[in-house]
Design a protein around this motif. Structure first.
Motif, short mmCIF file in Angstrom:
data_model
loop_
_atom_site.label_atom_id
_atom_site.label_comp_id
_atom_site.label_asym_id
_atom_site.label_seq_id
_atom_site.Cartn_x
_atom_site.Cartn_y
_atom_site.Cartn_z
N PRO A 276 0.81 -1.22 0.00
CA PRO A 276 0.00 0.00 0.00
C PRO A 276 0.84 1.27 0.00
CG PRO A 276 -0.83 -1.58 1.61
CD PRO A 276 0.50 -2.09 1.14
N VAL A 277 0.16 2.41 -0.14
CA VAL A 277 0.82 3.71 -0.14
C VAL A 277 1.63 3.86 1.14
CG1 VAL A 277 -1.18 4.89 0.88
CG2 VAL A 277 0.48 6.19 -0.47
N SER A 278 2.85 4.33 1.00
CA SER A 278 3.76 4.64 2.11
C SER A 278 4.24 3.40 2.86
CB SER A 278 3.12 5.60 3.12
OG SER A 278 2.34 4.91 4.10
N SER A 279 3.88 2.21 2.42
CA SER A 279 4.16 1.03 3.22
C SER A 279 5.64 0.65 3.20
CB SER A 279 3.33 -0.16 2.74
OG SER A 279 3.75 -0.60 1.48
N VAL A 280 6.03 -0.15 4.17
CA VAL A 280 7.36 -0.75 4.19
C VAL A 280 7.20 -2.25 4.00
CG1 VAL A 280 8.43 1.05 5.58
CG2 VAL A 280 7.32 -0.89 6.72
N LYS A 281 8.30 -2.90 3.71
CA LYS A 281 8.27 -4.31 3.33
C LYS A 281 7.72 -5.22 4.42
CE LYS A 281 13.23 -4.54 4.44
NZ LYS A 281 13.25 -3.13 4.94
N GLU A 282 7.86 -4.80 5.70
CA GLU A 282 7.42 -5.65 6.80
C GLU A 282 5.91 -5.60 7.03
OE1 GLU A 282 11.71 -5.10 7.15
OE2 GLU A 282 10.07 -3.65 6.92
N GLN A 283 5.21 -4.75 6.32
CA GLN A 283 3.76 -4.71 6.46
C GLN A 283 3.14 -5.79 5.57
OE1 GLN A 283 3.30 -0.41 5.87
NE2 GLN A 283 3.21 -0.09 8.08
N SER A 284 2.12 -5.49 4.82
CA SER A 284 1.42 -6.53 4.06
C SER A 284 2.32 -7.32 3.09
CB SER A 284 0.22 -5.94 3.31
OG SER A 284 0.63 -4.95 2.40
N ALA B 66 -6.87 -6.38 -3.71
CA ALA B 66 -7.53 -5.29 -2.97
C ALA B 66 -7.05 -3.93 -3.44
CB ALA B 66 -7.31 -5.46 -1.47
N GLY B 67 -7.07 -3.72 -4.74
CA GLY B 67 -6.48 -2.53 -5.32
C GLY B 67 -7.17 -1.23 -4.94
N HIS B 68 -6.35 -0.25 -4.57
CA HIS B 68 -6.81 1.14 -4.47
C HIS B 68 -6.42 1.78 -5.80
CE1 HIS B 68 -6.57 5.46 -3.27
NE2 HIS B 68 -7.64 5.13 -2.58
N TYR B 69 -7.28 1.59 -6.79
CA TYR B 69 -6.97 1.97 -8.16
C TYR B 69 -7.10 3.48 -8.33
CZ TYR B 69 -7.33 -3.02 -9.02
OH TYR B 69 -7.14 -4.38 -8.97
N LEU B 70 -6.05 4.11 -8.82
CA LEU B 70 -6.02 5.56 -8.94
C LEU B 70 -6.67 5.99 -10.26
CD1 LEU B 70 -2.48 6.25 -7.46
CD2 LEU B 70 -4.72 6.45 -6.34
#
Length: 319
Positions: free
Chosen positions: A56-64, A154-158
């Protein structure tokens, strides 16, 4: 003028193992910056495929991304997750810039690294995007013909429709873009970087309460929580125009890669926008899967929902 440096790809000794995969911390180069990644390699067999994951936006590798990488590796697929430029453990200035163009370049650099690192043939390279990461994965798949399999979860499609859904009206969208453009002009003139939170206020990128409730614990950097990675609730204000102005609906008709879309009517963008984009997609080989009653944040960490999605992803990537 910024001098670009050459950074060699590095694989550090394995830090974690299970009966099914080997885990290594890795570093590779993208346009002069060092990207910090984690590579998950199946232990008992030659990899069926190699997949780069972006979250997701702003995420780091350890998240989802970590949730999907370990599960793919347990099922015979090499998976690479990494922090994009400007964020987490990767280098890049200005810090906390969210750039779609840079994210796409970083994905292609990750594909370069993975292509050199796996035993599977390069004809089995794939990309997996989660939430807003789907947009960068789509664009990278159009640009890089090595990508044979693309999965979107689960796309947040822009799209313009998505911007209206989240910001309410054209006036609010234009106000956000103008604030972003002003911050960029300030940076270009003075090198000063303005910031907004990712979540937690009316000024944040994400103003709704559920994202804040999910993200806020990740900002705790006590050593006990080091396994969560280096996420911070911060984004360069000049990022927003590029987010709300991105047009994935114009890119998908150009896509020729085999595509799988996994979504839920309760996930980001609801049902109509993903369905419309699926129909626009130019791929001859495309499939869409609807998971019932799954909310957006469940696609980030709910093991039941992720395991259900993983079944479809494994089928897609290992064909």
């Amino acid at each position: 003028m910024i001098a670009l440096i050459s950074i060699p790809s590095v694989v550090h000794p394995a830090k974690g193992r299970s009966d099914l995969y080997v885990h290594s911390h890795v570093t590779f180069n993208s346009h002069g910056d060092a990207l910090a990644g984690r590579l998950f390699t199946p232990k008992q067999q030659t990899a069926l495929a190699g997949v780069v994951i972006i979250g997701p936006v702003s995420s780091v590798k350890e998240q989802s991304p970590l949730q999907y990488a370990t599960r793919l590796a347990q099922n015979g697929i090499t998976a690479l997750i990494f922090d994009t430029r400007y964020r987490g453990d990767s280098t890049g200035e200005p810090r906390f810039l969210e750039s779609g163009t840079a994210n796409v370049e970083d994905l292609i650099a990750a594909l370069d690294f993975l292509d050199q690192s796996i035993d599977a043939p390069s004809s089995h390279l794939g990309l997996l995007g989660v939430c807003q990461g789907v947009n960068w994965a789509i664009e990278a798949s159009v640009q890089d013909k090595r990508v044979k399999f693309l999965a979107l979860v689960a796309g947040h499609y822009l799209t313009p429709q998505t911007a209206l859904m989240y910001l309410g009206d054209e006036k609010s969208i234009n106000s956000r873009k103008q604030r972003s453009d002003n911050a960029r002009l300030l940076f270009e003139k003075t090198n000063e970087v303005k910031y907004i939170p990712v979540t937690g206020s009316d000024e944040a990128l994400l103003t709704h309460q559920p994202p804040n409730d999910w993200y806020s614990p990740w900002a705790l950097h006590h050593p006990w929580f080091a396994h969560r990675g280096n996420w911070e609730n911060k984004m360069a204000t000049m990022s927003e125009a590029g987010i709300w102005g991105w047009r994935t609906d114009l890119t998908l008709p150009k896509l020729k890669t085999s595509m799988l879309m996994v979504h839920s009517e309760h996930a980001a963008c609801g049902r109509e926008i993903p369905q419309m984009l699926f129909e626009l997609t130019g791929s001859d080989e495309k499939n869409i899967v609807w998971l019932q009653a799954a909310g957006q944040l469940q696609f980030y960490e709910d093991p039941v929902i992720i395991d259900e999605a993983i079944e479809y992803l494994i089928q897609h990537f290992s064909r």
